[in-house]
Design a protein around this motif. Structure first.
Motif, PDB file in Angstrom:
ATOM      1  N   VAL A 427     -56.504  21.000   6.245  1.00  0.00           N
ATOM      2  CA  VAL A 427     -56.548  20.110   7.387  1.00  0.00           C
ATOM      3  C   VAL A 427     -55.618  18.956   7.334  1.00  0.00           C
ATOM      4  O   VAL A 427     -55.757  18.279   6.135  1.00  0.00           O
ATOM      5  CB  VAL A 427     -57.979  19.374   7.401  1.00  0.00           C
ATOM      6  N   SER A 428     -54.623  18.687   8.212  1.00  0.00           N
ATOM      7  CA  SER A 428     -53.855  17.831   8.146  1.00  0.00           C
ATOM      8  C   SER A 428     -53.739  16.851   9.191  1.00  0.00           C
ATOM      9  O   SER A 428     -54.134  17.189  10.373  1.00  0.00           O
ATOM     10  CB  SER A 428     -52.529  18.251   7.666  1.00  0.00           C
ATOM     11  N   PRO A 429     -53.019  15.576   9.188  1.00  0.00           N
ATOM     12  CA  PRO A 429     -53.080  14.788  10.494  1.00  0.00           C
ATOM     13  C   PRO A 429     -52.321  15.441  11.470  1.00  0.00           C
ATOM     14  O   PRO A 429     -51.260  15.962  11.467  1.00  0.00           O
ATOM     15  CB  PRO A 429     -52.139  13.484   9.919  1.00  0.00           C
ATOM     16  N   PRO A 430     -52.923  15.163  12.952  1.00  0.00           N
ATOM     17  CA  PRO A 430     -52.329  15.980  14.025  1.00  0.00           C
ATOM     18  C   PRO A 430     -50.912  15.395  14.290  1.00  0.00           C
ATOM     19  O   PRO A 430     -50.329  16.042  14.878  1.00  0.00           O
ATOM     20  CB  PRO A 430     -53.468  15.481  15.098  1.00  0.00           C
ATOM     21  N   VAL A 431     -50.669  14.204  14.143  1.00  0.00           N
ATOM     22  CA  VAL A 431     -49.494  13.740  14.709  1.00  0.00           C
ATOM     23  C   VAL A 431     -48.353  13.443  13.552  1.00  0.00           C
ATOM     24  O   VAL A 431     -47.420  13.930  13.495  1.00  0.00           O
ATOM     25  CB  VAL A 431     -49.468  12.370  15.289  1.00  0.00           C
ATOM     26  N   GLU A 432     -48.783  12.654  12.470  1.00  0.00           N
ATOM     27  CA  GLU A 432     -47.901  12.732  11.413  1.00  0.00           C
ATOM     28  C   GLU A 432     -47.689  13.784  10.427  1.00  0.00           C
ATOM     29  O   GLU A 432     -48.407  14.734  10.633  1.00  0.00           O
ATOM     30  CB  GLU A 432     -48.530  11.518  10.428  1.00  0.00           C
ATOM     31  N   HIS A 433     -46.679  13.686   9.778  1.00  0.00           N
ATOM     32  CA  HIS A 433     -46.079  14.813   9.143  1.00  0.00           C
ATOM     33  C   HIS A 433     -46.220  16.040   9.917  1.00  0.00           C
ATOM     34  O   HIS A 433     -46.719  17.076   9.379  1.00  0.00           O
ATOM     35  CB  HIS A 433     -47.082  14.941   7.778  1.00  0.00           C
ATOM     36  N   SER A 434     -45.404  16.082  10.871  1.00  0.00           N
ATOM     37  CA  SER A 434     -45.083  17.347  11.720  1.00  0.00           C
ATOM     38  C   SER A 434     -44.315  18.510  10.915  1.00  0.00           C
ATOM     39  O   SER A 434     -44.373  19.369  11.573  1.00  0.00           O
ATOM     40  CB  SER A 434     -44.596  16.951  13.010  1.00  0.00           C
ATOM     41  N   ASN A 435     -43.731  17.860   9.847  1.00  0.00           N
ATOM     42  CA  ASN A 435     -43.189  18.749   9.060  1.00  0.00           C
ATOM     43  C   ASN A 435     -44.008  19.450   8.172  1.00  0.00           C
ATOM     44  O   ASN A 435     -43.502  20.176   7.245  1.00  0.00           O
ATOM     45  CB  ASN A 435     -42.042  18.040   8.084  1.00  0.00           C
ATOM     46  N   PHE A 436     -45.199  19.735   8.182  1.00  0.00           N
ATOM     47  CA  PHE A 436     -46.264  20.098   7.153  1.00  0.00           C
ATOM     48  C   PHE A 436     -46.099  21.316   6.918  1.00  0.00           C
ATOM     49  O   PHE A 436     -45.944  21.900   5.786  1.00  0.00           O
ATOM     50  CB  PHE A 436     -47.592  19.656   7.502  1.00  0.00           C
ATOM     51  N   ILE A 437     -45.800  22.298   7.739  1.00  0.00           N
ATOM     52  CA  ILE A 437     -45.598  23.654   7.686  1.00  0.00           C
ATOM     53  C   ILE A 437     -44.618  24.156   7.101  1.00  0.00           C
ATOM     54  O   ILE A 437     -44.529  24.958   6.112  1.00  0.00           O
ATOM     55  CB  ILE A 437     -46.001  24.483   9.052  1.00  0.00           C
ATOM     56  N   LEU A 439     -42.544  22.334   5.219  1.00  0.00           N
ATOM     57  CA  LEU A 439     -42.426  21.801   4.114  1.00  0.00           C
ATOM     58  C   LEU A 439     -43.061  22.236   2.967  1.00  0.00           C
ATOM     59  O   LEU A 439     -42.713  22.360   1.679  1.00  0.00           O
ATOM     60  CB  LEU A 439     -42.432  20.311   4.192  1.00  0.00           C
ATOM     61  N   THR A 440     -44.396  22.431   3.067  1.00  0.00           N
ATOM     62  CA  THR A 440     -45.284  23.031   2.186  1.00  0.00           C
ATOM     63  C   THR A 440     -45.494  24.659   2.148  1.00  0.00           C
ATOM     64  O   THR A 440     -45.831  25.339   1.426  1.00  0.00           O
ATOM     65  CB  THR A 440     -46.677  22.503   2.656  1.00  0.00           C
ATOM     66  N   GLU A 441     -45.081  25.029   3.392  1.00  0.00           N
ATOM     67  CA  GLU A 441     -45.192  26.746   3.540  1.00  0.00           C
ATOM     68  C   GLU A 441     -46.652  26.943   3.566  1.00  0.00           C
ATOM     69  O   GLU A 441     -47.233  28.286   2.835  1.00  0.00           O
ATOM     70  CB  GLU A 441     -44.316  27.157   2.615  1.00  0.00           C
ATOM     71  N   ARG A 442     -47.627  26.201   4.127  1.00  0.00           N
ATOM     72  CA  ARG A 442     -48.816  26.523   4.124  1.00  0.00           C
ATOM     73  C   ARG A 442     -49.576  26.380   5.450  1.00  0.00           C
ATOM     74  O   ARG A 442     -48.844  25.614   6.239  1.00  0.00           O
ATOM     75  CB  ARG A 442     -49.866  25.579   3.006  1.00  0.00           C
ATOM     76  N   PRO A 443     -50.551  26.983   5.927  1.00  0.00           N
ATOM     77  CA  PRO A 443     -50.895  26.852   7.246  1.00  0.00           C
ATOM     78  C   PRO A 443     -51.739  25.780   7.424  1.00  0.00           C
ATOM     79  O   PRO A 443     -52.517  25.164   6.426  1.00  0.00           O
ATOM     80  CB  PRO A 443     -51.917  27.970   7.263  1.00  0.00           C
ATOM     81  N   THR A 444     -51.906  24.912   8.632  1.00  0.00           N
ATOM     82  CA  THR A 444     -52.762  23.801   8.911  1.00  0.00           C
ATOM     83  C   THR A 444     -53.364  24.231  10.089  1.00  0.00           C
ATOM     84  O   THR A 444     -53.102  25.027  10.849  1.00  0.00           O
ATOM     85  CB  THR A 444     -51.875  22.517   9.004  1.00  0.00           C
ATOM     86  N   ILE A 445     -54.225  23.150  10.753  1.00  0.00           N
ATOM     87  CA  ILE A 445     -55.056  23.284  11.911  1.00  0.00           C
ATOM     88  C   ILE A 445     -54.076  23.281  13.150  1.00  0.00           C
ATOM     89  O   ILE A 445     -54.241  24.450  13.993  1.00  0.00           O
ATOM     90  CB  ILE A 445     -56.166  22.234  11.919  1.00  0.00           C
ATOM     91  N   ALA A 446     -53.348  22.456  13.486  1.00  0.00           N
ATOM     92  CA  ALA A 446     -52.558  22.193  14.555  1.00  0.00           C
ATOM     93  C   ALA A 446     -51.678  20.849  14.689  1.00  0.00           C
ATOM     94  O   ALA A 446     -52.258  19.997  13.768  1.00  0.00           O
ATOM     95  CB  ALA A 446     -53.384  22.149  15.886  1.00  0.00           C
TER      96      ALA A 446
END
Length: 537
Positions: A427-437, A439-446
């Motif tokens: 679970v990660s912030p919806p707007v901040e860190h749009s690089n999450f996927i 950069l981490t190579e892990r799935p997030t919610i949206a």
């Protein structure tokens, strides 16, 4: 034999000049755009999708990057393998260079048909890139690596061949543009068809020629036609709020809803429309009545480009007219302002320098004009160079603040990538860190930035935004939907809401700012961020 050698030498000289012009225009494009916002704009959406398309095992559990390709099949097929092999930074630069070269080539072909020398063409290109490329709706021809940039490259080539009456190449390129991007290619195809009908007495192809044009277009547009058929055959899911309303009025109003644009925005399109019409008027007033055939051809090409630009503005005007009545975004969803937004700007600049060429026609005036053009282009380059230098050093430290990555977030992403299971959902912030996927190579919610492309997925995206913001932080989203609303909602999630998210989406971790304290086990923290783990029963 001697005459053949002269022709060969002339052809080689012409080819050499064309290559030099392409390189010169390309350098200007690169200084302006090549290193600008790599993995910080639309490529955040386009490139991870292509990466996942090429390697389904990259982030198999992520909802966003496993969306159907829809109209992006050709782009994802071409670039997915490159990203998988070379990474996002190298692939973005290589892809941009390739696209910019195509666009520079197409601009040179258009400029030559309009009778522009290199200095005038460079002035027109510099004017186009002086500020925003679109006049109102935020459209871009040159920019990040995405499927749209390929479509515009094909469109510019098609316009060059349209003005040359080389309709077979034009048709195939329009088909490719449609395969790369249905709306960019599709709209331009309609504009070209209308232009040919308008000039049917002098430019309409023969029936024999049409027998080649139509099949060539259909072959080139096969991926785009497939996407169109899929869109027409898909049903709209039942919902209290329509997918088109979400897309047009909540997610993309700056592209799609003219009623949301500030009043001062209209100054720009009116200015360029006046420039376009004024330049065309000067060209008509100075039209050749006698002279070499080349002069008549140049005038016809300039007139043809003006007429094509006016035709491209028809959907733009239609969008303005229907906006007050299209309350659900049923028609506005089709980006009525897309192609006209950039064609008005680009072609107004091209015709403006054509007008200058006719006004300053004597040999002495031409020399002064070349000097002025060189000075203005040099000023444009000097003005852009500090930004290029900044982007260059930013690229050396990729990723950095341009990609919303500071030292603490880089640390958190590295820890996640090294110490968590590859299939663990976050679970990660919806707007901040749009690089999450990526950069981490892990799935997030949206992610707010990673917008869905189908009707059902749009509704699902909206539902996930609601969940991640704690039911929009108790505020009516139809009147106050914004990135700020989503961010504040996420940062104010209670422990019960956080646990509900973890359960609903089968998540293992919850990442947030250090100030956001939740009664959950801490997996890792640094000075700015904390990673909570799912509480074991």
């Amino acid at each position: 034999m001697r005459e053949q050698n002269v022709h060969k030498k002339t052809a080689l000289t012409t080819t050499g000049w064309i290559i030099l012009e392409i390189i010169t225009v390309l350098l200007l494009l690169c200084i302006k755009e090549l290193l600008f916002d790599i993995m910080a704009r639309n490529d955040i959406d386009a490139l991870p999708l292509a990466r996942q398309f090429a390697d389904h095992n990259w982030v198999p559990g992520d909802w966003s990057v496993n969306q159907p390709a829809v109209y992006r099949v050709l782009f994802q097929t071409l670039f997915g393998w490159l990203i998988a092999s070379w990474g996002f930074l190298a692939s973005s630069i290589i892809g941009r260079l390739f696209c910019y070269t195509l666009i520079a080539w197409a601009l040179v072909l258009i400029g030559r048909k309009l009778g522009l020398n290199l200095s005038l063409l460079m002035l027109a290109v510099a004017m186009f890139f002086f500020d925003k490329q679109g006049v109102a709706a935020g459209e871009r021809i040159v920019g990040v690596l995405e499927t749209k940039i390929f479509a515009y490259a094909m469109v510019l080539f098609a316009i060059a061949f349209m003005l040359r009456k080389r309709y077979r190449l034009m048709a195939f390129l329009l088909g490719l543009a449609t395969s790369f991007h249905v709306l960019v290619g599709g709209y331009t195809t309609l504009f070209v068809a209308a232009w040919l009908i308008l000039k049917r007495k002098t430019h309409f192809p023969s029936m024999r020629e049409l027998g080649f044009i139509v099949p060539l277009y259909l072959i080139g547009s096969i991926f785009g036609l497939k996407a169109i058929l899929g869109e027409l055959s898909s049903s709209t899911p039942a919902s209290p709020i329509s997918p088109t309303y979400i897309y047009v009025f909540l997610r993309m109003p700056y592209h799609l809803n003219p009623l949301s644009w500030p009043a001062y925005w209209w100054i720009v399109p009116i200015f360029y429309l006046m420039m376009l019409v004024g330049s065309a008027g000067i060209l008509w007033f100075h039209r050749p009545t006698q002279g070499l055939p080349e002069q008549f051809e140049e005038y016809e090409a300039r007139r043809g480009l003006f007429e094509f630009t006016l035709i491209s503005l028809v959907p733009f005007l239609l969008g303005v007219v229907i906006a007050p009545f299209d309350s659900q975004g049923t028609l506005l969803q089709y980006y009525l302002f897309r192609v006209g937004d950039v064609m008005l700007h680009l072609n107004a600049c091209l015709l403006f320098v054509c007008a200058l060429d006719r006004i300053f026609s004597s040999r002495k005036q031409q020399r002064v004009l070349i000097l002025i053009c060189g000075l203005l282009v040099s000023i444009s380059i000097v003005k852009a160079f500090p930004s290029f230098e900044k982007n260059f050093y930013s690229t050396l430290n990729f990723p950095d603040e341009v990609q919303e990555v500071d030292s603490q977030w880089k640390d958190m992403a590295a820890w996640i990538r090294k110490n968590t299971p590859k299939n663990a959902t976050f679970v990660s912030p919806p707007v901040e860190h749009s690089n999450f996927i990526w950069l981490t190579e892990r799935p997030t919610i949206a992610k707010y930035k990673l917008m869905a492309q189908t009707k059902a997925a749009t509704l699902e995206w909206f539902s996930r935004m609601r969940d991640l913001s704690g039911n929009f932080n108790g505020v009516d989203p139809l009147t106050q939907f914004s990135e700020k609303l989503l961010t504040e909602g996420y940062n104010n999630l209670t422990i019960d809401q956080a646990k509900a998210l973890i359960v609903k989406y089968h998540a293992s971790y919850f990442v947030t700012h250090i100030q956001h304290r939740l009664d959950l086990p801490v997996a890792y923290r640094n000075k700015s961020y904390v990673l909570y783990a799912k509480q074991q029963d």
